[in-house]
Design a protein around this motif. Structure first.
Motif, short mmCIF file in Angstrom:
data_model
loop_
_atom_site.label_atom_id
_atom_site.label_comp_id
_atom_site.label_asym_id
_atom_site.label_seq_id
_atom_site.Cartn_x
_atom_site.Cartn_y
_atom_site.Cartn_z
N LYS A 16 0.84 -1.21 0.00
CA LYS A 16 0.00 0.00 0.00
C LYS A 16 0.87 1.26 0.00
O LYS A 16 0.41 2.33 -0.42
N TYR A 17 2.10 1.08 0.47
CA TYR A 17 2.97 2.25 0.66
C TYR A 17 4.22 2.23 -0.21
O TYR A 17 4.90 3.25 -0.34
N ALA A 18 4.54 1.08 -0.79
CA ALA A 18 5.78 0.98 -1.57
C ALA A 18 5.73 -0.25 -2.48
O ALA A 18 4.93 -1.17 -2.27
N SER A 19 6.59 -0.24 -3.47
CA SER A 19 6.88 -1.45 -4.23
C SER A 19 8.28 -1.91 -3.82
O SER A 19 8.95 -1.23 -3.03
N ILE A 20 8.72 -3.07 -4.30
CA ILE A 20 10.01 -3.62 -3.88
C ILE A 20 10.81 -4.03 -5.10
O ILE A 20 10.32 -4.77 -5.95
N ILE A 21 12.05 -3.57 -5.19
CA ILE A 21 12.99 -4.05 -6.21
C ILE A 21 13.86 -5.12 -5.57
O ILE A 21 14.50 -4.88 -4.54
N ILE A 22 13.83 -6.32 -6.11
CA ILE A 22 14.55 -7.45 -5.54
C ILE A 22 15.89 -7.60 -6.27
O ILE A 22 15.94 -7.73 -7.49
N ILE A 23 16.98 -7.59 -5.48
CA ILE A 23 18.32 -7.70 -6.02
C ILE A 23 18.80 -9.15 -5.91
O ILE A 23 18.73 -9.75 -4.83
N PRO A 24 19.29 -9.75 -6.99
CA PRO A 24 19.77 -11.14 -6.94
C PRO A 24 20.94 -11.31 -5.96
O PRO A 24 21.91 -10.56 -6.02
N ARG A 25 20.81 -12.29 -5.06
CA ARG A 25 21.91 -12.66 -4.17
C ARG A 25 22.07 -14.17 -4.09
O ARG A 25 23.17 -14.69 -4.00
N LYS A 26 20.92 -14.88 -4.10
CA LYS A 26 20.97 -16.34 -3.95
C LYS A 26 20.01 -17.07 -4.88
O LYS A 26 20.35 -18.13 -5.41
N TYR A 27 18.81 -16.54 -5.05
CA TYR A 27 17.73 -17.35 -5.61
C TYR A 27 17.24 -16.93 -6.99
O TYR A 27 16.54 -17.70 -7.65
N ILE A 28 17.50 -15.72 -7.42
CA ILE A 28 17.03 -15.28 -8.73
C ILE A 28 18.22 -14.76 -9.54
O ILE A 28 19.25 -14.39 -8.98
N MET A 29 18.06 -14.73 -10.85
CA MET A 29 19.18 -14.38 -11.73
C MET A 29 19.13 -12.94 -12.23
O MET A 29 20.12 -12.43 -12.73
N LYS A 30 17.98 -12.30 -12.12
CA LYS A 30 17.89 -10.90 -12.54
C LYS A 30 16.96 -10.15 -11.61
O LYS A 30 16.14 -10.74 -10.90
N MET A 31 17.08 -8.82 -11.61
CA MET A 31 16.27 -7.99 -10.74
C MET A 31 14.79 -8.10 -11.10
O MET A 31 14.43 -8.24 -12.26
#
Length: 200
Positions: free
Chosen positions: A127-142
């Motif tokens: 409701k207040y923000a979105s999230i940009i996920i940075i690859p560290r372990k589990y995904i290959m791209k943002m």
């Protein structure tokens, strides 16, 4: 509406991986000058949950690491508030930035994806923000997730028993062997740790 980036965390100690997260998020949005902030958890949280007595020095290390050329600023709302949930802090920042016609994007490493659903009122975060996920372990791209449905889909995709990437950069691992991990630290932060005999 303009975007601001906020990275929450303990930052104890702050390391170059934290700075790199911001840079990568800026690259995603194709704006190397996108306003960015870090928001450390409270000193009380550090002392209670991390069993660490370096909370006062933590702020000094953060200030040393945030070089002017990085264009990353400190949000210190939580520092002296006791133990505060992320949603409480996020609501405060939302009110602060919405008045300036700015929307919040949280910068988060993908190792936090399986943990997010355990946060207080996690479903209200979007409701207040979105999230940009940075690859560290589990995904290959943002990945930029904007609602609970997108988060649940991403979380179901992740198999925590089969990490795709090996990243050893974390405050916890750095503290275990400061000298061998000093390349992950800003030089001024490393010198401060040695001078004050921290994390022994």
């Amino acid at each position: 509406m303009n975007t601001v980036l906020i990275q929450f965390g303990a930052f104890n100690p702050i390391h170059l991986g934290h700075i790199n997260n911001i840079w990568r998020a800026r690259e995603y949005f194709n704006n190397k000058h996108l306003p960015a902030y870090i928001s450390p958890v409270s000193n009380e949280y550090i002392e209670k949950h991390k069993h660490d007595k370096t909370s006062n020095q933590r702020l000094e290390m953060i200030k040393l690491a945030l070089k002017p050329e990085y264009e990353i600023k400190l949000l210190d709302y939580e520092l002296d508030k006791g133990i505060v949930s992320t949603i409480t802090t996020l609501k405060y920042y939302y009110e602060m930035f919405i008045k300036k016609d700015k929307k919040i994007v949280i910068v988060m490493g993908d190792d936090n994806i399986p943990l997010l659903k355990d946060w207080v009122e996690y479903e209200n975060i979007f409701k207040y923000a979105s999230i940009i996920i940075i690859p560290r372990k589990y995904i290959m791209k943002m990945v930029h997730i904007k609602n609970t449905k997108e988060y649940i889909e991403l979380d179901s995709y992740i198999d925590t028993n089969k990490p795709l990437i090996s990243s050893n950069i974390s405050s916890s691992s750095i503290k275990q062997d400061i000298d061998n991990n000093k390349n992950y630290l800003d030089k001024d932060v490393y010198d401060y740790i040695i001078k004050n005999n921290l994390f022994k």
